[in-house]
Design an enzyme around this catalytic site. Structure first.
Site, PDB file in Angstrom:
ATOM      1  N   HIS A 132      -6.068   8.994  -3.988  1.00 43.27           N
ATOM      2  CA  HIS A 132      -5.221   9.587  -4.961  1.00 43.27           C
ATOM      3  C   HIS A 132      -5.891  10.439  -6.089  1.00 43.27           C
ATOM      4  O   HIS A 132      -6.771  10.096  -6.483  1.00 43.27           O
ATOM      5  CB  HIS A 132      -4.468   8.079  -5.323  1.00 43.27           C
ATOM      6  N   LEU A 133      -5.100  11.353  -6.401  1.00 44.72           N
ATOM      7  CA  LEU A 133      -5.623  12.166  -7.517  1.00 44.72           C
ATOM      8  C   LEU A 133      -4.963  11.658  -8.835  1.00 44.72           C
ATOM      9  O   LEU A 133      -3.457  12.004  -8.906  1.00 44.72           O
ATOM     10  CB  LEU A 133      -5.083  13.849  -7.163  1.00 44.72           C
ATOM     11  N   HIS A 134      -5.583  11.226  -9.766  1.00 42.13           N
ATOM     12  CA  HIS A 134      -5.084  11.064 -10.955  1.00 42.13           C
ATOM     13  C   HIS A 134      -4.565  12.297 -11.772  1.00 42.13           C
ATOM     14  O   HIS A 134      -5.589  13.082 -11.921  1.00 42.13           O
ATOM     15  CB  HIS A 134      -5.990  10.151 -11.798  1.00 42.13           C
ATOM     16  N   ASP A 185       1.607   5.893 -12.748  1.00 42.43           N
ATOM     17  CA  ASP A 185       0.489   4.927 -12.565  1.00 42.43           C
ATOM     18  C   ASP A 185       1.292   3.757 -13.375  1.00 42.43           C
ATOM     19  O   ASP A 185       1.898   4.038 -14.636  1.00 42.43           O
ATOM     20  CB  ASP A 185      -0.967   5.445 -13.613  1.00 42.43           C
ATOM     21  N   GLY A 191     -15.087   3.063  -9.476  1.00 44.60           N
ATOM     22  CA  GLY A 191     -14.088   2.042  -9.818  1.00 44.60           C
ATOM     23  C   GLY A 191     -12.877   2.382  -9.011  1.00 44.60           C
ATOM     24  O   GLY A 191     -11.735   1.944  -9.314  1.00 44.60           O
ATOM     25  N   ASN A 247     -11.392   9.013  -8.048  1.00 43.66           N
ATOM     26  CA  ASN A 247     -12.574   7.949  -7.959  1.00 43.66           C
ATOM     27  C   ASN A 247     -12.660   7.592  -6.473  1.00 43.66           C
ATOM     28  O   ASN A 247     -11.959   7.560  -5.590  1.00 43.66           O
ATOM     29  CB  ASN A 247     -11.871   6.716  -8.778  1.00 43.66           C
TER      30      ASN A 247
HETATM   31  P1  AMP Z   1      -8.242   3.880  -8.800  1.00 45.44           P
HETATM   32  O1  AMP Z   1      -8.932   2.907  -9.654  1.00 45.44           O
HETATM   33  O2  AMP Z   1      -8.891   5.344  -9.065  1.00 45.44           O
HETATM   34  O3  AMP Z   1      -8.403   3.255  -7.191  1.00 45.44           O
HETATM   35  O4  AMP Z   1      -6.853   3.831  -9.298  1.00 45.44           O
HETATM   36  C1  AMP Z   1      -5.793   3.122  -8.818  1.00 45.44           C
HETATM   37  C2  AMP Z   1      -4.649   3.298  -9.643  1.00 45.44           C
HETATM   38  O5  AMP Z   1      -3.694   2.902  -9.071  1.00 45.44           O
HETATM   39  C3  AMP Z   1      -4.753   2.354 -10.998  1.00 45.44           C
HETATM   40  O6  AMP Z   1      -4.732   3.466 -12.074  1.00 45.44           O
HETATM   41  C4  AMP Z   1      -3.850   1.566 -11.102  1.00 45.44           C
HETATM   42  O7  AMP Z   1      -3.115   1.254 -12.173  1.00 45.44           O
HETATM   43  C5  AMP Z   1      -2.912   2.190  -9.956  1.00 45.44           C
HETATM   44  N1  AMP Z   1      -1.831   1.289  -9.335  1.00 45.44           N
HETATM   45  C6  AMP Z   1      -2.059   0.186  -8.940  1.00 45.44           C
HETATM   46  N2  AMP Z   1      -0.990  -0.281  -8.548  1.00 45.44           N
HETATM   47  C7  AMP Z   1       0.060   0.356  -8.754  1.00 45.44           C
HETATM   48  C8  AMP Z   1       1.417   0.501  -8.429  1.00 45.44           C
HETATM   49  N3  AMP Z   1       2.025  -0.516  -7.670  1.00 45.44           N
HETATM   50  N4  AMP Z   1       2.286   1.436  -8.819  1.00 45.44           N
HETATM   51  C9  AMP Z   1       1.625   2.284  -9.560  1.00 45.44           C
HETATM   52  N5  AMP Z   1       0.281   2.501  -9.890  1.00 45.44           N
HETATM   53  C10 AMP Z   1      -0.507   1.414  -9.444  1.00 45.44           C
END
Ligand code: AMP
Length: 116
Positions: free
Chosen positions: A102-104, A32, A95, A89
Site C-alpha cells: 500500500h502506498l500512503h 486510512d 512498521g 513501509n
Molecule cells: P502500514 O503500517 O504501513 O502497514 O500501514 C497500514 C495502514 O493501514 C495504517 O496506516 C492503518 O491505519 C491502516 N488501516 C488499517 N486498517 C484499516 C482499515 N480497515 N481501513 C483503512 N485503513 C486501515
C-alpha cells in the site's frame, strides 16, 4: 489472486467497508482509518502482493499504476502545489502492519524529516 485472510484484499472485494476515493482496473484507493495527516489515503493493488520484497519484474507496470493513482489523488485533494509524501513501509523496522502493499499518500500539513 486474492488472499481471503488479508484485510486489504477484503476491502478490495467490498467485504469490509472503506471510504474509497478512487479505483480502476488495477488499483483501489481509500482513506486510512487512522489518519496521520489531514489527507491520508492508501493506494493498493487489487492483486495480493505481500510487500515490496515480493515484487517481481513483471509487476513494474502495476507499481507505476500505484504512483500514477497517487499523483491523481494528490491533485484531486489539492496537494499538488503544497506537496505531499508517498510512503511504502516494508517489513518490521519500517512498521509495515498490513501485508498487502500500500502506498500512503500523506499531505495537508508540513511533514517532518527524517521520519521517526
Ligand atoms: P502500514 O503500517 O504501513 O502497514 O500501514 C497500514 C495502514 O493501514 C495504517 O496506516 C492503518 O491505519 C491502516 N488501516 C488499517 N486498517 C484499516 C482499515 N480497515 N481501513 C483503512 N485503513 C486501515
Amino acid at each position: 489472486m486474492s488472499n481471503g485472510a488479508c484485510l486489504f484484499c477484503r476491502i478490495v472485494a467490498g467485504e469490509i467497508p472503506a471510504k474509497v476515493v478512487r479505483q480502476d482496473e488495477e488499483t483501489v484507493a481509500f482513506r486510512d482509518i487512522n489518519p496521520q495527516a489531514p489527507v491520508h489515503v492508501l493506494v493498493v493493488p487489487r492483486r495480493h502482493i505481500a510487500s515490496v520484497n515480493a515484487l517481481a519484474a513483471a509487476d513494474a507496470a502495476l507499481v507505476g499504476a500505484l504512483f500514477l493513482a497517487a499523483r491523481e489523488i494528490a491533485a484531486a485533494e489539492g496537494l499538488a502545489d503544497a506537496g505531499y509524501r508517498l510512503v511504502m513501509n516494508t517489513g518490521p523496522d519500517a512498521g509495515q502492519s498490513v501485508d498487502h502493499i500500500h502506498l500512503h499518500v500523506l499531505g495537508g500539513r508540513h511533514l517532518g524529516w527524517p521520519p521517526g
